[in-house]
Design an enzyme around this catalytic site. Structure first.
Site, PDB file in Angstrom:
ATOM      1  CE1 TYR A 120      -3.452 -11.450  10.543  1.00 38.53           C
ATOM      2  CE2 TYR A 120      -2.658  -9.559  10.438  1.00 38.53           C
ATOM      3  CZ  TYR A 120      -3.525 -10.706   9.964  1.00 38.53           C
ATOM      4  OH  TYR A 120      -4.022 -10.538   8.662  1.00 38.53           O
TER       5      TYR A 120
ATOM      6  NE  ARG B 229      -2.481   0.299  -0.311  1.00 33.71           N
ATOM      7  CZ  ARG B 229      -2.910   1.389   0.159  1.00 33.71           C
ATOM      8  NH1 ARG B 229      -4.613   1.227   0.742  1.00 33.71           N
ATOM      9  NH2 ARG B 229      -2.327   2.258   0.944  1.00 33.71           N
TER      10      ARG B 229
HETATM   11  C1  LIG Z   1      -3.069  -7.792  -0.431  1.00 33.48           C
HETATM   12  C2  LIG Z   1      -2.308  -7.463   0.710  1.00 33.48           C
HETATM   13  C3  LIG Z   1      -1.791  -8.225   2.322  1.00 33.48           C
HETATM   14  C4  LIG Z   1      -1.136  -7.973   3.086  1.00 33.48           C
HETATM   15  N1  LIG Z   1      -1.020  -9.020   3.786  1.00 33.48           N
HETATM   16  C5  LIG Z   1       0.490  -8.761   4.740  1.00 33.48           C
HETATM   17  C6  LIG Z   1       0.869  -9.394   5.598  1.00 33.48           C
HETATM   18  O1  LIG Z   1       0.796 -10.697   5.023  1.00 33.48           O
HETATM   19  N2  LIG Z   1       1.786  -8.705   6.658  1.00 33.48           N
HETATM   20  C7  LIG Z   1       1.994  -7.837   7.447  1.00 33.48           C
HETATM   21  O2  LIG Z   1       2.733  -7.783   7.936  1.00 33.48           O
HETATM   22  N3  LIG Z   1       0.835  -7.010   6.223  1.00 33.48           N
HETATM   23  C8  LIG Z   1       0.271  -6.897   5.239  1.00 33.48           C
HETATM   24  N4  LIG Z   1       0.031  -6.305   4.416  1.00 33.48           N
HETATM   25  C9  LIG Z   1       0.091  -4.582   4.571  1.00 33.48           C
HETATM   26  C10 LIG Z   1       1.148  -4.456   4.125  1.00 33.48           C
HETATM   27  O3  LIG Z   1       1.695  -4.503   4.009  1.00 33.48           O
HETATM   28  C11 LIG Z   1       0.933  -2.145   4.379  1.00 33.48           C
HETATM   29  O4  LIG Z   1       1.142  -1.939   5.249  1.00 33.48           O
HETATM   30  C12 LIG Z   1      -0.133  -1.942   3.490  1.00 33.48           C
HETATM   31  O5  LIG Z   1      -0.390  -2.474   1.844  1.00 33.48           O
HETATM   32  C13 LIG Z   1       0.550  -0.709   3.538  1.00 33.48           C
HETATM   33  O6  LIG Z   1       1.019  -0.244   2.683  1.00 33.48           O
HETATM   34  P1  LIG Z   1       1.215   0.354   1.386  1.00 33.48           P
HETATM   35  O7  LIG Z   1       0.253   1.770   1.318  1.00 33.48           O
HETATM   36  O8  LIG Z   1       2.859   0.616   0.724  1.00 33.48           O
HETATM   37  O9  LIG Z   1       0.405  -0.437   0.167  1.00 33.48           O
HETATM   38  C14 LIG Z   1      -0.704  -6.531   3.804  1.00 33.48           C
HETATM   39  C15 LIG Z   1      -1.294  -5.623   2.096  1.00 33.48           C
HETATM   40  C16 LIG Z   1      -1.922  -5.781   0.837  1.00 33.48           C
HETATM   41  C17 LIG Z   1      -2.918  -4.959   0.528  1.00 33.48           C
END
Ligand SMILES: Cc1cc2nc3c(=O)[nH]c(=O)nc-3n(C[C@H](O)[C@H](O)[C@H](O)COP(=O)(O)O)c2cc1C
Length: 370
Positions: free
Chosen positions: A186, A328
């Site tokens: 971003y 997730r």
């Molecule tokens: C549906 C979805 C929306 C996300 N939206 C954002 C967001 O708005 N801002 C952000 O910094 N990261 C966003 N992410 C990234 C997550 O914060 C995170 O970095 C990523 O899912 C990996 O973490 P995890 O392995 O616990 O899922 C999003 C991830 C998912 C799955």
């Protein structure tokens, strides 16, 4: 396997705010606001579940910060005026109701905006075609538009928008803390990234110059919210439109990035990688969370990326993180901290929850009072 989880359940104080444990919800955009960017009752119920499930802190979805170029997605929430800020109050109350810290993520989409009701076209540090394609689950299709290079005035306005929105998030919506979105491709990350920032003025060139946008934003937010409000910055190498990007100067860049954030007064740094424990650069080298810890020794480090298993979560605390954040895994287990605490198994994440559109589904709110 018997793992000692006590470290995960000890409190930590960040700039005067106590976080009751080391497990936080990572920011997740779910495009469930009204078309004019107001948070809804559905969102309040969605966020409240995480607090009820034992998370120590909840970082919101990326919230857009001005009525010019910040908005990234249709049905994204904003905090650009008092009406939008007030609409966040029920969700903030829900997060705080069970003792979680409510952290608002301030986001400017920049060149990878794919839905903005205020302006046609997008802006970024330079007129460079973004990699990749728009995200279909956020109503996007095809390639991103070619952004216009931002003028000095537009840069100043973007910073001012983020600062003013952070002020509203604290004063009107009632959030406890601010996270500045400096990651994932971003606007602020576009300034940090060598191939999207081709500027030859003080905003471009060396890593120090490319960090300037993030640091000036941090300074402006701090000036607006005051010394007593926790303010942090999220940082990544990978991007939503370029998963495998690495900083060209590797550990030297990490030193500049994390060292300058510490110097700039960040209360926390939130690092995210696909798998947080992997070497950030060369095989066998330190992880990004370890490097953040090394170069920002007095700053709280939040780490994200595949940390929902109990073994990975505990190992991350040993590798330099103070708090782990879960995305997730939290969708699959809104009560993940309670499950870890009680030694109960975790449900697997089901990607269909985010399809065809990533909005909050009624099935996620089952069992909750309307
Ligand atoms: C549906 C979805 C929306 C996300 N939206 C954002 C967001 O708005 N801002 C952000 O910094 N990261 C966003 N992410 C990234 C997550 O914060 C995170 O970095 C990523 O899912 C990996 O973490 P995890 O392995 O616990 O899922 C999003 C991830 C998912 C799955």
């Amino acid at each position: 396997m018997n793992i000692d989880t006590s470290a995960l359940f000890s409190p930590i104080v960040i700039n005067g705010c106590t976080v009751k444990n080391r497990i936080a919800v990572a920011p997740m955009t779910r495009i469930s606001a009204t078309e004019d960017g107001r948070a809804t009752q559905t969102m309040a119920r969605y966020y409240e579940r995480f607090s009820r499930g034992g998370f120590g802190a909840v970082i919101t979805e990326g919230i857009y910060t001005d009525q010019a170029y910040a908005q990234g997605y249709v049905h994204q929430s904003g905090v650009t005026d008092a009406v939008q800020a007030s609409a966040w109050q029920p969700a903030v109350n829900g997060i705080r109701a069970h003792g979680a810290l409510a952290i608002a993520q301030m986001m400017h989409a920049g060149a990878i905006s794919q839905g903005n009701r205020f302006r046609d076209g997008a802006v970024g540090p330079s007129a460079v075609q973004p990699k990749g394609e728009q995200m279909a689950f956020y109503h996007g299709k095809d390639r991103y538009a070619l952004p216009a290079a931002m003028t000095e005035t537009q840069i100043a306005d973007a910073i001012e928008g983020i600062a003013a929105s952070a002020g509203r998030a604290i004063e009107v919506a009632g959030f406890d803390a601010i996270e500045i979105h400096g990651a994932n491709g971003y606007l602020l990350d576009q300034f940090l990234t060598d191939y999207t920032n081709r500027r030859s003025d003080r905003w471009g060139g060396s890593t120090t110059n490319r960090m300037r946008m993030i640091l000036e934003t941090l300074k402006a937010v701090r000036a607006r919210v005051g010394a007593g409000v926790p303010v942090g910055v999220r940082i990544s190498q990978g991007k939503v439109n370029d998963y495998y990007h690495k900083w060209a100067d590797a550990e030297r860049d990490a030193e500049v990035v994390f060292g300058s954030l510490a110097q700039g007064g960040a209360d926390f740094i939130h690092v995210t990688e696909f798998e947080a424990w992997q070497p950030a650069f060369a095989a066998g080298g330190p992880s990004l969370m370890r490097l953040a810890r090394r170069h920002a020794p007095g700053t709280a480090i939040l780490a994200n990326g595949g940390l929902h298993s109990i073994a990975q979560a505990v190992a991350a605390l040993d590798d330099g993180a103070d708090i782990i954040t879960i995305a997730r895994g939290a969708l699959a287990n809104p009560d993940l901290p309670q499950r870890l605490h009680d030694g109960r198994p975790l449900a697997d994440f089901d990607p269909s929850i985010l399809g065809p559109i990533a909005d909050i589904k009624p099935s996620e709110l089952v069992g909750q009072a309307a």
